[in-house]
Design a protein around this motif. Structure first.
Motif, PDB file in Angstrom:
ATOM      1  N   THR A   1      14.939  13.686   3.653  1.00  0.00           N
ATOM      2  CA  THR A   1      13.566  13.207   3.820  1.00  0.00           C
ATOM      3  C   THR A   1      12.592  14.368   3.830  1.00  0.00           C
ATOM      4  OG1 THR A   1      14.391  11.383   5.185  1.00  0.00           O
ATOM      5  CG2 THR A   1      12.034  11.843   5.285  1.00  0.00           C
ATOM      6  N   LYS A   2      11.477  14.183   3.139  1.00  0.00           N
ATOM      7  CA  LYS A   2      10.416  15.190   3.160  1.00  0.00           C
ATOM      8  C   LYS A   2       9.107  14.529   3.523  1.00  0.00           C
ATOM      9  CE  LYS A   2      12.858  18.132  -0.114  1.00  0.00           C
ATOM     10  NZ  LYS A   2      12.777  19.082  -1.243  1.00  0.00           N
ATOM     11  N   LYS A   3       8.372  15.188   4.393  1.00  0.00           N
ATOM     12  CA  LYS A   3       7.081  14.680   4.824  1.00  0.00           C
ATOM     13  C   LYS A   3       5.980  15.432   4.088  1.00  0.00           C
ATOM     14  CE  LYS A   3       7.628  15.293   9.290  1.00  0.00           C
ATOM     15  NZ  LYS A   3       7.369  15.187  10.742  1.00  0.00           N
ATOM     16  N   PHE A   4       5.012  14.673   3.627  1.00  0.00           N
ATOM     17  CA  PHE A   4       3.898  15.300   2.924  1.00  0.00           C
ATOM     18  C   PHE A   4       2.572  14.826   3.501  1.00  0.00           C
ATOM     19  CE2 PHE A   4       0.572  15.391  -0.265  1.00  0.00           C
ATOM     20  CZ  PHE A   4       0.629  16.722  -0.664  1.00  0.00           C
ATOM     21  N   THR A   5       1.720  15.769   3.852  1.00  0.00           N
ATOM     22  CA  THR A   5       0.385  15.465   4.328  1.00  0.00           C
ATOM     23  C   THR A   5      -0.601  16.222   3.462  1.00  0.00           C
ATOM     24  OG1 THR A   5       1.236  15.278   6.581  1.00  0.00           O
ATOM     25  CG2 THR A   5      -1.155  15.426   6.323  1.00  0.00           C
ATOM     26  N   GLY A   6      -1.585  15.521   2.905  1.00  0.00           N
ATOM     27  CA  GLY A   6      -2.532  16.173   2.015  1.00  0.00           C
ATOM     28  C   GLY A   6      -3.879  15.483   2.031  1.00  0.00           C
ATOM     29  N   PRO A   7      -4.830  15.989   1.265  1.00  0.00           N
ATOM     30  CA  PRO A   7      -6.163  15.381   1.197  1.00  0.00           C
ATOM     31  C   PRO A   7      -6.122  14.063   0.449  1.00  0.00           C
ATOM     32  CG  PRO A   7      -5.991  17.147  -0.401  1.00  0.00           C
ATOM     33  CD  PRO A   7      -4.730  17.195   0.418  1.00  0.00           C
ATOM     34  N   GLU A   8      -6.965  13.128   0.844  1.00  0.00           N
ATOM     35  CA  GLU A   8      -6.975  11.798   0.239  1.00  0.00           C
ATOM     36  C   GLU A   8      -7.296  11.844  -1.254  1.00  0.00           C
ATOM     37  OE1 GLU A   8      -8.911   7.400   1.200  1.00  0.00           O
ATOM     38  OE2 GLU A   8      -9.318   9.110   2.508  1.00  0.00           O
ATOM     39  N   MET A   9      -7.980  12.896  -1.682  1.00  0.00           N
ATOM     40  CA  MET A   9      -8.374  13.009  -3.090  1.00  0.00           C
ATOM     41  C   MET A   9      -7.220  13.431  -4.009  1.00  0.00           C
ATOM     42  SD  MET A   9     -10.429  16.613  -2.606  1.00  0.00           S
ATOM     43  CE  MET A   9     -11.177  15.952  -1.148  1.00  0.00           C
ATOM     44  N   LEU A  10      -6.103  13.865  -3.440  1.00  0.00           N
ATOM     45  CA  LEU A  10      -4.985  14.329  -4.256  1.00  0.00           C
ATOM     46  C   LEU A  10      -4.394  13.158  -5.040  1.00  0.00           C
ATOM     47  CD1 LEU A  10      -3.249  16.941  -4.747  1.00  0.00           C
ATOM     48  CD2 LEU A  10      -1.618  15.951  -3.149  1.00  0.00           C
ATOM     49  N   PRO A  11      -4.235  13.284  -6.362  1.00  0.00           N
ATOM     50  CA  PRO A  11      -3.722  12.177  -7.171  1.00  0.00           C
ATOM     51  C   PRO A  11      -2.366  11.671  -6.687  1.00  0.00           C
ATOM     52  CG  PRO A  11      -4.614  13.898  -8.590  1.00  0.00           C
ATOM     53  CD  PRO A  11      -4.587  14.458  -7.191  1.00  0.00           C
TER      54      PRO A  11
END
Length: 300
Positions: free
Chosen positions: A229-239
Motif C-alpha cells: 500500500t502507498k499513500k499519496f497526498t497532493g494538491p487538488e489541482m494535480l491531474p
C-alpha cells in the motif's frame, strides 16, 4: 511538495484473508458478462445492475434503500445499504456501477462495486463504532462526470442539506488491476516514480492536502492491510487526484479519499473493450477489501 509514505504491514491476526475470491468472481461475472452494457443511455441494463446490487445488499442488511432522481424522462438510482444504524455519525463507502461506452468495465468500476458487495457480507453482524453506508452510484462516467447529475453529487448534496453527521467518505475506484513488471506504472509527474517506483504492484490511498481528520485516520487504520500500500497526498489541482466520486464530497466539505490502482496511470484497458474480468487480480483485490474492512472496524 508531495507527502508520500510506503506502508506494508501484515499484523498478527490479520494474516487470513476475509474476502472470498470465489464470491468476488461470481459478482464480477454477474455484473460484467451481460448482453448489454450499463451505460447512461442503456436504462434497462443500469436498472438490472441496480436491482442486482439491491438484491445482494438485502441478503446482508435490513436497511437497504434506493435514492432515485430524474434527468429528463429517465429515472436513475443510487443503491444504499447501512450497518451500525444505531450510531449517529456515519462513514460512506461508495463506488459507481455505470461504465463509459460499450464495454464490460471490469476494473472501471465493477471492481469497486463488487468491493461494496463483499463488504456488505463481511460487515453483517460486526460491532461498529460508526454507521457504515455502502453506496452504489449511478452516472459517474461521461457525459455526466463533474456535473450535478452524478449519483455521488446527488447523495453528497442530500447529506449536506439534511445536516447528516458524516465522519468521512471513501471512494473505491478501480481496485483490481496489478502488474509486477518493471515500467508498468506511470504517473502524472515523472518525478513521482522516484518515490513510488515503476511497478504497478500496489494499491494507493489518495487524498488532497487538508482532506480532514477522517481521511488521515482511515489511512492510518488501513496500514494493517496485507497488501502493498502507498499513500499519496497532493494538491487538488494535480491531474487524477479527484477523478472519482469523492470529488463531490469534497465539494460539500466532507473529509474524503480515494482507494485506487491508479486507473489509466497503470491500467491501459481503461475505457476500452479490453477492460475485462480476465485482466483482474482477484486475489489482491480481495486483500484491498480486507484492508477497507479492517479500517472500518478499527476507526476511532
Amino acid at each position: 511538495m508531495f507527502a508520500c509514505m510506503l506502508v506494508f504491514l501484515a499484523l498478527p491476526g490479520f494474516a487470513t484473508s476475509l474476502a472470498d475470491t470465489a464470491i468476488i468472481k461470481q459478482h464480477l461475472t454477474s455484473i460484467t458478462k451481460t448482453k448489454d452494457y450499463r451505460t447512461h443511455a442503456n436504462i434497462d441494463q443500469l436498472n438490472k445492475t441496480a436491482d442486482y446490487i439491491k438484491k445482494v445488499f438485502s441478503s446482508y442488511a435490513e436497511d437497504v434503500t434506493v435514492q432515485k432522481y430524474k434527468i429528463g424522462e429517465h429515472i436513475y438510482k443510487n443503491v444504499i445499504c447501512s450497518f451500525g444504524v444505531e450510531n449517529k455519525k456515519r462513514v460512506v463507502i461508495g463506488a459507481h456501477y455505470d461504465v463509459c461506452g460499450n464495454q464490460e468495465g471490469a476494473d472501471d468500476n465493477a471492481s469497486g462495486v463488487v468491493g461494496l458487495l463483499e463488504l456488505a457480507r463481511l460487515l453483517k453482524g460486526k460491532q461498529l463504532n460508526y454507521r457504515i453506508d455502502l453506496v452504489a452510484y449511478t452516472l459517474e462516467e461521461p457525459p455526466y462526470f463533474r456535473t450535478e447529475y452524478m449519483g455521488s453529487y446527488v447523495h453528497a448534496k442530500y447529506l449536506a442539506e439534511n445536516k447528516i453527521d458524516v465522519y468521512g467518505m471513501v471512494s473505491l475506484e478501480m481496485i483490481g488491476y496489478f502488474k509486477d513488471e518493471k515500467k508498468s506504472q506511470d504517473y502524472p509527474l515523472g518525478m513521482l516514480s522516484w518515490f513510488y517506483g515503476n511497478k504497478g504492484d500496489y494499491i494507493t490511498l489518495v487524498r488532497k492536502f487538508g482532506s480532514g481528520k477522517f481521511a488521515k485516520e482511515f489511512c492510518k487504520q488501513f496500514k494493517s492491510a496485507a497488501i502493498k500500500t502507498k499513500k499519496f497526498t497532493g494538491p487538488e489541482m494535480l491531474p487524477g487526484i479527484d477523478f472519482s466520486d469523492h470529488l463531490n464530497y469534497w465539494k460539500f466539505g466532507f473529509s474524503a479519499l480515494m482507494i485506487t490502482d491508479t486507473s489509466f496511470y497503470r491500467n491501459k484497458n481503461y475505457h476500452e473493450v479490453t477492460d475485462t474480468l480476465e485482466t483482474l487480480d482477484i486475489f489482491r483485490m480481495g486483500k484491498v477489501i480486507d484492508g477497507v474492512l479492517k479500517a472500518l472496524i478499527t476507526l476511532k
